[in-house]
Design an enzyme around this catalytic site. Sequence first.
Site, PDB file in Angstrom:
ATOM      1  CE  LYS A 109       2.606   2.438  -6.762  1.00 33.67           C
ATOM      2  NZ  LYS A 109       3.839   2.832  -6.297  1.00 33.67           N
ATOM      3  CE  LYS A 161       1.979  11.690   0.762  1.00 33.31           C
ATOM      4  NZ  LYS A 161       2.977  12.573  -0.767  1.00 33.31           N
ATOM      5  CG  PHE A 162       0.604   8.764  -4.711  1.00 36.72           C
ATOM      6  CD1 PHE A 162       1.865   8.778  -4.920  1.00 36.72           C
ATOM      7  CD2 PHE A 162       0.021  10.180  -4.593  1.00 36.72           C
ATOM      8  CE1 PHE A 162       3.317   9.731  -4.597  1.00 36.72           C
ATOM      9  CE2 PHE A 162       0.449  11.561  -4.678  1.00 36.72           C
ATOM     10  CZ  PHE A 162       2.180  11.500  -3.980  1.00 36.72           C
ATOM     11  N   GLY A 163      -1.664   5.033  -3.451  1.00 43.30           N
ATOM     12  CA  GLY A 163      -2.832   3.769  -3.943  1.00 43.30           C
ATOM     13  C   GLY A 163      -2.163   2.540  -3.724  1.00 43.30           C
ATOM     14  NE  ARG A 206      -2.737   0.565   3.500  1.00 41.45           N
ATOM     15  CZ  ARG A 206      -2.683  -0.875   4.241  1.00 41.45           C
ATOM     16  NH1 ARG A 206      -2.813  -2.171   3.883  1.00 41.45           N
ATOM     17  NH2 ARG A 206      -1.820  -0.474   5.655  1.00 41.45           N
ATOM     18  CG  ASP A 221      14.674   7.428  -4.163  1.00 39.51           C
ATOM     19  OD1 ASP A 221      13.407   7.950  -3.496  1.00 39.51           O
ATOM     20  OD2 ASP A 221      15.534   7.562  -2.347  1.00 39.51           O
TER      21      ASP A 221
END
Length: 273
Positions: free
Chosen positions: A43, A24-26, A22, A137
């Site tokens: 996603k 932050k955006f979905g 899960r 990242d």
Amino acid sequence: DAAASQKRWDLSDFDIGKPLGRGKFGHVYLAREKRSNHIVALKVLFKSQLQQSQVEHQLRREVEIQSHLRHPNILRLYGYFYDQKRVYLILEYAARGELYKELQRCKFFSERRAATYVASLARALIYCHGKHVIHRDIKPENLLIGAQGELKIADFGWSVHTFNRRRTMCGTLDYLPPEMVESVEHDASVDIWSLGILCYEFLYGVPPFEAMEHSDTYRRIVQVDLKFPPKPIVSGSAKDLISQMLVKESSQRLPLHKLLEHPWIVQNADPSG
Ligand SMILES: COc1ccc(C(=O)Nc2ccccc2)cc1NC(=O)CCSc1ncnc(N)c1Br
């Protein structure tokens, strides 16, 4: 394949399976493309959240970049589609899941496993830099493990995976090099720094500049306050490599192609990656 990346996809092309994570955006779900029976990770991002966070352009740019990246150690983004409320990313499914969970389970990795991961990440970053893509990242939250145990960089973009908040989630500062912490412009050598942080964390189970307060982490980073604990026992060769990557002056950091020739990597990394 080419056909797959051009086709206009639709939710009805997939059978949806269990949730994988899960963000932050979905959410991310296991899914099977009906015609090919190909297993993917789907996603689901909510347009409303993308809009309010003004990351649509970041997502468009990432989809554009990812669609040109083909490397065994970079998670594929096969395509995307959208409906009224959501954007769907069709992702490669990494069968052995999230790396940081594995690191938490093992506490720390053997030198052979750590060197194999570091070498495959170095090869993926060399490939990205060759395509003028930097700052992938590469903290543990963004790394997945494929069916053969190979590492996959799965840039989660801006979606923080709250699914399993890591003890150092607030420690996202941990991976930033001095020039980013001091917010001066950065180049591909930021990835060398982050890879050095990751190598340390693979071997010791914690990142090198971790501290209770952000201000302390910040100071330890800019001072490169690098210490090697007495336990677990780690070879001098590994410490030598880490010390050549965690260098404040970015131009002095060990270049990635030199990393692949370092004795610790040559003697410990499994060539298959
Ligand atoms: C190429 O991988 C991505 C590329 C892009 C984005 C993304 O959200 N970008 C983005 C989102 C919002 C704004 C700006 C950028 C995310 C990923 N990847 C992921 O989210 C990983 C999903 S978790 C998972 N995936 C496969 N196998 C498993 N076993 C698991 Br668990």
